[in-house]
Design a protein around this motif. Structure first.
Motif, short mmCIF file in Angstrom:
data_model
loop_
_atom_site.label_atom_id
_atom_site.label_comp_id
_atom_site.label_asym_id
_atom_site.label_seq_id
_atom_site.Cartn_x
_atom_site.Cartn_y
_atom_site.Cartn_z
N ALA A 38 -0.73 1.61 1.43
CA ALA A 38 -1.47 0.44 1.89
C ALA A 38 -2.41 0.81 3.04
N PHE B 243 6.79 7.10 3.49
CA PHE B 243 6.41 5.94 2.68
C PHE B 243 5.59 4.97 3.52
N GLY B 244 4.95 4.02 2.81
CA GLY B 244 4.12 3.05 3.52
C GLY B 244 2.72 3.56 3.79
N GLU B 245 2.41 4.74 3.24
CA GLU B 245 1.09 5.34 3.47
C GLU B 245 0.03 4.73 2.56
N ARG C 256 1.18 -4.03 0.70
CA ARG C 256 2.27 -3.17 0.22
C ARG C 256 2.43 -3.33 -1.29
N ASN C 257 2.43 -2.21 -2.01
CA ASN C 257 2.52 -2.31 -3.47
C ASN C 257 3.97 -2.32 -3.96
P1 CMP Z 1 2.76 0.99 0.46
O1 CMP Z 1 2.01 0.46 -0.70
O2 CMP Z 1 2.19 0.95 1.79
O3 CMP Z 1 4.20 0.28 0.50
C1 CMP Z 1 5.10 0.56 -0.56
C2 CMP Z 1 5.36 2.03 -0.57
O4 CMP Z 1 6.23 2.52 -1.56
C3 CMP Z 1 4.04 2.78 -0.90
O5 CMP Z 1 3.14 2.57 0.16
C4 CMP Z 1 4.56 4.17 -1.08
O6 CMP Z 1 4.82 4.79 0.15
C5 CMP Z 1 5.91 3.88 -1.76
N1 CMP Z 1 5.77 4.08 -3.21
C6 CMP Z 1 5.05 3.37 -4.08
N2 CMP Z 1 5.17 3.87 -5.33
C7 CMP Z 1 5.98 4.93 -5.24
C8 CMP Z 1 6.49 5.87 -6.18
N3 CMP Z 1 6.18 5.81 -7.48
N4 CMP Z 1 7.29 6.87 -5.72
C9 CMP Z 1 7.62 6.92 -4.42
N5 CMP Z 1 7.17 6.05 -3.50
C10 CMP Z 1 6.36 5.08 -3.89
#
Ligand code: CMP
Length: 130
Positions: free
Chosen positions: A77, A73-75, A84-85
């Motif tokens: 952004a 996760f965290g990929e 971060r969403n």
């Molecule tokens: P990031 O936007 O960096 O930080 C929040 C993270 O949540 C996002 O990256 C994804 O790695 C994870 N994420 C967001 N939406 C989903 C989803 N629908 N299912 C699983 N992981 C998610």
């Protein structure tokens, strides 16, 4: 460390020379249950791979997913250069591997299999956001 990385599907396919590079870049992090790893809207220096444990992904107060061993996760952004969403919080105690933004991008450029696995997941997760 090399034995740890070889057991993680994200890295397992890499040749030894690439694993040696990754070893120098990856850091281990430990958080207890109930800890917020980062919040929706934060800026994003790192991506994470779960070595052991479970985290919850929460966006606008709604649980989008729970992710466990070997998931990453965290990929998003890092790929989109956005914030971060979603918020990620630990459900259990977790052991995480972390990779910095530039190292993650270099890893993807040098390894098309990893890039396509990450892109596949980014598209799938992005579709689930709306
Ligand atoms: P990031 O936007 O960096 O930080 C929040 C993270 O949540 C996002 O990256 C994804 O790695 C994870 N994420 C967001 N939406 C989903 C989803 N629908 N299912 C699983 N992981 C998610």
């Amino acid at each position: 460390m090399i034995e740890i990385l070889k057991k993680i599907p994200f890295f397992a396919q890499l040749p030894k020379k690439d694993l040696d590079v990754i070893i120098a870049q990856v850091k281990m992090d430990y958080f207890p249950a109930g800890y917020t790893v980062f919040r929706q809207g934060d800026s994003a220096p790192l991506m994470y791979i779960i070595k052991r444990g479970t985290v919850r992904v929460v966006r606008d107060g709604r649980v989008l997913a729970e992710l466990s061993d070997n998931a990453f996760f965290g990929e998003m952004a890092l790929v989109s250069n956005e914030r971060r969403n979603a918020t990620v919080e630990t459900v259990t105690d977790v052991e995480l591997l972390t990779l910095g933004r530039d190292d993650f991008k270099n890893l993807m450029s040098a390894n098309p299999d990893i890039a396509s696995m990450v892109s596949y997941e980014v598209v799938r997760r992005a579709n689930a956001l709306s």
